[in-house]
Motif scaffolding. Structure first.
Motif, PDB file in Angstrom:
ATOM      1  N   ASP A   1      26.538  43.214  24.210  1.00  0.00           N
ATOM      2  CA  ASP A   1      27.024  41.907  22.567  1.00  0.00           C
ATOM      3  C   ASP A   1      27.765  42.724  21.747  1.00  0.00           C
ATOM      4  OD1 ASP A   1      27.527  40.037  21.064  1.00  0.00           O
ATOM      5  OD2 ASP A   1      25.998  38.872  21.567  1.00  0.00           O
ATOM      6  N   PHE A   2      28.887  42.571  21.502  1.00  0.00           N
ATOM      7  CA  PHE A   2      29.050  43.760  20.754  1.00  0.00           C
ATOM      8  C   PHE A   2      29.390  42.829  18.790  1.00  0.00           C
ATOM      9  CE2 PHE A   2      32.139  44.804  24.400  1.00  0.00           C
ATOM     10  CZ  PHE A   2      31.795  46.421  24.032  1.00  0.00           C
ATOM     11  N   ARG A   3      28.843  41.411  18.613  1.00  0.00           N
ATOM     12  CA  ARG A   3      28.222  41.288  17.366  1.00  0.00           C
ATOM     13  C   ARG A   3      27.471  41.568  16.912  1.00  0.00           C
ATOM     14  NH1 ARG A   3      29.041  34.849  20.847  1.00  0.00           N
ATOM     15  NH2 ARG A   3      27.306  37.040  21.452  1.00  0.00           N
ATOM     16  N   VAL A   4      26.453  41.901  17.164  1.00  0.00           N
ATOM     17  CA  VAL A   4      25.154  42.466  17.322  1.00  0.00           C
ATOM     18  C   VAL A   4      25.562  43.854  16.990  1.00  0.00           C
ATOM     19  CG1 VAL A   4      22.784  42.293  17.511  1.00  0.00           C
ATOM     20  CG2 VAL A   4      24.268  40.319  18.344  1.00  0.00           C
ATOM     21  N   SER A   5      24.850  44.565  15.240  1.00  0.00           N
ATOM     22  CA  SER A   5      24.487  45.524  15.179  1.00  0.00           C
ATOM     23  C   SER A   5      23.146  46.454  16.515  1.00  0.00           C
ATOM     24  CB  SER A   5      24.227  45.641  13.972  1.00  0.00           C
ATOM     25  OG  SER A   5      25.025  45.837  13.323  1.00  0.00           O
ATOM     26  N   GLY A   6      23.050  47.735  16.315  1.00  0.00           N
ATOM     27  CA  GLY A   6      21.647  47.755  16.624  1.00  0.00           C
ATOM     28  C   GLY A   6      21.829  49.401  16.930  1.00  0.00           C
ATOM     29  N   THR A   7      20.550  49.554  17.121  1.00  0.00           N
ATOM     30  CA  THR A   7      20.173  51.383  17.872  1.00  0.00           C
ATOM     31  C   THR A   7      19.153  51.487  19.303  1.00  0.00           C
ATOM     32  OG1 THR A   7      18.433  51.733  16.443  1.00  0.00           O
ATOM     33  CG2 THR A   7      20.527  52.130  15.246  1.00  0.00           C
ATOM     34  N   SER A   8      19.776  52.170  20.008  1.00  0.00           N
ATOM     35  CA  SER A   8      18.940  52.647  20.949  1.00  0.00           C
ATOM     36  C   SER A   8      18.542  55.061  21.270  1.00  0.00           C
ATOM     37  CB  SER A   8      19.045  52.383  21.975  1.00  0.00           C
ATOM     38  OG  SER A   8      18.690  52.893  22.988  1.00  0.00           O
ATOM     39  N   THR A   9      17.439  54.676  20.858  1.00  0.00           N
ATOM     40  CA  THR A   9      16.940  56.376  21.671  1.00  0.00           C
ATOM     41  C   THR A   9      15.998  55.975  22.555  1.00  0.00           C
ATOM     42  OG1 THR A   9      16.805  57.051  19.169  1.00  0.00           O
ATOM     43  CG2 THR A   9      16.105  58.268  20.451  1.00  0.00           C
ATOM     44  N   GLN A  10      16.727  57.467  23.983  1.00  0.00           N
ATOM     45  CA  GLN A  10      16.539  57.321  24.923  1.00  0.00           C
ATOM     46  C   GLN A  10      15.825  58.462  25.617  1.00  0.00           C
ATOM     47  OE1 GLN A  10      17.691  54.645  27.622  1.00  0.00           O
ATOM     48  NE2 GLN A  10      19.045  54.001  26.563  1.00  0.00           N
TER      49      GLN A  10
ATOM     50  N   SER B   1      15.314  63.989  30.580  1.00  0.00           N
ATOM     51  CA  SER B   1      14.957  64.954  31.439  1.00  0.00           C
ATOM     52  C   SER B   1      15.546  65.002  32.342  1.00  0.00           C
ATOM     53  CB  SER B   1      13.323  64.675  31.575  1.00  0.00           C
ATOM     54  OG  SER B   1      12.656  65.821  32.574  1.00  0.00           O
ATOM     55  N   VAL B   2      16.512  66.586  31.490  1.00  0.00           N
ATOM     56  CA  VAL B   2      17.148  67.208  33.191  1.00  0.00           C
ATOM     57  C   VAL B   2      17.296  68.467  32.817  1.00  0.00           C
ATOM     58  CG1 VAL B   2      19.011  66.823  31.358  1.00  0.00           C
ATOM     59  CG2 VAL B   2      19.588  66.183  33.832  1.00  0.00           C
ATOM     60  N   LEU B   3      18.122  69.068  33.681  1.00  0.00           N
ATOM     61  CA  LEU B   3      17.736  70.564  33.288  1.00  0.00           C
ATOM     62  C   LEU B   3      16.914  71.188  33.224  1.00  0.00           C
ATOM     63  CD1 LEU B   3      21.650  70.997  32.141  1.00  0.00           C
ATOM     64  CD2 LEU B   3      20.867  71.109  34.880  1.00  0.00           C
ATOM     65  N   ASP B   4      15.263  71.231  33.507  1.00  0.00           N
ATOM     66  CA  ASP B   4      14.388  71.283  33.133  1.00  0.00           C
ATOM     67  C   ASP B   4      14.317  71.058  31.567  1.00  0.00           C
ATOM     68  OD1 ASP B   4      13.084  71.770  35.698  1.00  0.00           O
ATOM     69  OD2 ASP B   4      13.890  73.619  36.066  1.00  0.00           O
ATOM     70  N   GLN B   5      14.751  70.167  31.364  1.00  0.00           N
ATOM     71  CA  GLN B   5      14.695  70.493  29.949  1.00  0.00           C
ATOM     72  C   GLN B   5      14.212  69.256  29.355  1.00  0.00           C
ATOM     73  OE1 GLN B   5      14.781  73.647  27.286  1.00  0.00           O
ATOM     74  NE2 GLN B   5      14.681  74.458  28.749  1.00  0.00           N
ATOM     75  N   LEU B   6      14.815  68.643  27.529  1.00  0.00           N
ATOM     76  CA  LEU B   6      15.127  67.559  27.410  1.00  0.00           C
ATOM     77  C   LEU B   6      15.518  67.890  26.465  1.00  0.00           C
ATOM     78  CD1 LEU B   6      10.833  67.009  26.761  1.00  0.00           C
ATOM     79  CD2 LEU B   6      11.895  66.189  28.770  1.00  0.00           C
ATOM     80  N   PHE B   7      16.410  66.325  26.250  1.00  0.00           N
ATOM     81  CA  PHE B   7      17.438  65.680  25.228  1.00  0.00           C
ATOM     82  C   PHE B   7      17.373  64.225  24.807  1.00  0.00           C
ATOM     83  CE2 PHE B   7      19.601  68.800  28.415  1.00  0.00           C
ATOM     84  CZ  PHE B   7      19.916  69.414  27.740  1.00  0.00           C
ATOM     85  N   TRP B   8      17.927  63.727  23.186  1.00  0.00           N
ATOM     86  CA  TRP B   8      17.557  62.592  23.092  1.00  0.00           C
ATOM     87  C   TRP B   8      18.907  61.928  23.559  1.00  0.00           C
ATOM     88  CZ3 TRP B   8      13.257  60.841  22.530  1.00  0.00           C
ATOM     89  CH2 TRP B   8      11.980  61.121  22.121  1.00  0.00           C
ATOM     90  N   TYR B   9      18.944  61.230  23.872  1.00  0.00           N
ATOM     91  CA  TYR B   9      20.526  60.219  23.759  1.00  0.00           C
ATOM     92  C   TYR B   9      20.108  59.264  22.404  1.00  0.00           C
ATOM     93  CZ  TYR B   9      23.788  56.231  24.822  1.00  0.00           C
ATOM     94  OH  TYR B   9      24.728  55.862  25.110  1.00  0.00           O
ATOM     95  N   GLN B  10      21.350  59.051  21.615  1.00  0.00           N
ATOM     96  CA  GLN B  10      21.202  58.928  20.648  1.00  0.00           C
ATOM     97  C   GLN B  10      22.858  57.321  20.662  1.00  0.00           C
ATOM     98  OE1 GLN B  10      18.916  58.294  19.004  1.00  0.00           O
ATOM     99  NE2 GLN B  10      18.594  60.342  18.462  1.00  0.00           N
TER     100      GLN B  10
ATOM    101  N   GLN C   1      27.590  58.016  19.376  1.00  0.00           N
ATOM    102  CA  GLN C   1      26.744  58.299  20.706  1.00  0.00           C
ATOM    103  C   GLN C   1      26.440  59.536  20.625  1.00  0.00           C
ATOM    104  OE1 GLN C   1      28.866  56.693  23.819  1.00  0.00           O
ATOM    105  NE2 GLN C   1      27.651  56.048  24.701  1.00  0.00           N
ATOM    106  N   ALA C   2      25.679  60.244  20.462  1.00  0.00           N
ATOM    107  CA  ALA C   2      24.883  61.747  20.627  1.00  0.00           C
ATOM    108  C   ALA C   2      24.211  61.695  21.537  1.00  0.00           C
ATOM    109  CB  ALA C   2      24.520  61.907  19.240  1.00  0.00           C
ATOM    110  N   ILE C   3      23.793  63.254  21.992  1.00  0.00           N
ATOM    111  CA  ILE C   3      23.498  63.789  22.348  1.00  0.00           C
ATOM    112  C   ILE C   3      22.256  65.113  21.768  1.00  0.00           C
ATOM    113  CG2 ILE C   3      22.343  65.446  24.203  1.00  0.00           C
ATOM    114  CD1 ILE C   3      23.227  62.540  25.212  1.00  0.00           C
ATOM    115  N   GLN C   4      21.300  64.620  21.681  1.00  0.00           N
ATOM    116  CA  GLN C   4      20.390  66.261  20.699  1.00  0.00           C
ATOM    117  C   GLN C   4      19.662  67.062  22.113  1.00  0.00           C
ATOM    118  OE1 GLN C   4      18.567  63.329  17.858  1.00  0.00           O
ATOM    119  NE2 GLN C   4      18.934  64.625  16.375  1.00  0.00           N
ATOM    120  N   TYR C   5      19.628  68.598  21.959  1.00  0.00           N
ATOM    121  CA  TYR C   5      18.500  69.224  22.581  1.00  0.00           C
ATOM    122  C   TYR C   5      17.504  68.675  22.078  1.00  0.00           C
ATOM    123  CZ  TYR C   5      16.255  73.540  25.105  1.00  0.00           C
ATOM    124  OH  TYR C   5      15.629  74.291  25.129  1.00  0.00           O
ATOM    125  N   ILE C   6      16.061  69.098  21.957  1.00  0.00           N
ATOM    126  CA  ILE C   6      14.634  69.321  22.160  1.00  0.00           C
ATOM    127  C   ILE C   6      14.177  70.678  21.746  1.00  0.00           C
ATOM    128  CG2 ILE C   6      13.022  68.147  22.018  1.00  0.00           C
ATOM    129  CD1 ILE C   6      13.629  65.314  22.970  1.00  0.00           C
ATOM    130  N   GLY C   7      14.768  71.177  20.737  1.00  0.00           N
ATOM    131  CA  GLY C   7      14.041  72.932  21.025  1.00  0.00           C
ATOM    132  C   GLY C   7      14.838  73.639  19.617  1.00  0.00           C
TER     133      GLY C   7
END
Length: 262
Positions: free
Chosen positions: A148-157, A160-169, A181-187
């Motif tokens: 639905d492109f009519r509704v504003s929203g956010t998601s954070t997931q 776990s990949v490459l033996d590392q952790l990342f936030w998908y924003q 959209q952005a990917i954050q490295y946790i570290g």
């Protein structure tokens, strides 16, 4: 004698030189100071005793950890660098810059969890299971039905990949007609610069123009607030009309996300 307060534990460095040598003791996985026993792979890359049982490949060179050895020299440096008055000698000393992590996946729903990086995956998986993604490959295909492109929203997931952790924003603002959209490295920031994420939209089957969008950059460090990342536009950002070009006839939106070492 130089001293540094880390959390509630005071670590006393025996000399100023010891403070410099202590930087060699940072585990590449959890970023805590390594204390004996310290394991090394066949190529000499070090891993702390807490992270080692959770890994099958060296996080630095990807060498299988089927054969390892103790790094006695580095263990001696650890003993030289600081003294520790704690009763439990096996308790690890948290790194001052990477001691406490927040659960960004559940924060919008009131989750107040804070803890070690090594405990983050377990927490999200147990408490926010739908927001924890374990990737077996560097590239994953995201499929969204009836978006639905009519509704504003956010998601954070959490990824776990490459033996590392990342936030998908992800964020969508329908009032501003914007998509981020952005990917954050946790570290650490240093480690964040060694990973790159790529987002790819299209082409959609049946599109005679064969339109596509590809965006790539190094991962953002997790201590950069996502609001600042999106506001700076130093991430994937476009208008919603551009994204609508990639919705299929059955009202499905599909795009690829890749995370790789630089």
């Amino acid at each position: 004698m130089a001293a540094k307060l880390i959390g509630s534990t005071r670590i006393k460095f025996k000399t100023d030189l010891s403070k410099s040598l202590a930087s060699l003791l940072e585990c590449p996985v959890c970023f805590d100071f390594m204390t004996p026993p310290i394991t090394q792979c066949l190529n000499g890359h070090n891993i702390c005793s807490v992270c080692k049982p959770q890994l099958t490949l060296c996080p630095t060179c990807r060498e299988p950890l089927t054969i390892t050895s103790r790094n006695v020299a580095l263990e001696n440096i650890a003993e030289t660098c600081f003294t520790d008055n704690r009763s439990d000698a096996k308790l690890k000393v948290p790194s001052p810059q990477h001691r406490v992590y927040e659960c960004l996946a559940g924060k919008s729903k009131g989750c107040t969890w804070k803890g070690r990086r090594s405990d983050l995956w377990t927490h999200v998986q147990q408490n926010h299971d739908r927001l924890a993604m374990h990737w077996r490959k560097e590239t994953q295909v995201f499929r969204v039905s009836n978006h639905d492109f009519r509704v504003s929203g956010t998601s954070t997931q959490l990824i776990s990949v490459l033996d590392q952790l990342f936030w998908y924003q992800f964020r969508q603002d329908s009032s501003k007609n914007k998509w981020w959209q952005a990917i954050q490295y946790i570290g650490s920031k240093k480690q964040a610069s060694t990973y790159r994420y790529t987002l790819e939209f299209g082409p959609v089957p049946g599109d005679s123009l064969k339109r596509s969008i590809v965006y790539s950059r190094v991962t953002h460090p997790d201590d950069d607030h996502v609001d600042s990342i999106f506001k700076s536009s130093d991430c994937f950002n476009t208008d919603l009309n551009s994204i609508k070009h990639f919705v299929t006839k059955n009202n499905s939106l599909q795009f690829k996300v890749k995370i790789e070492r630089t």
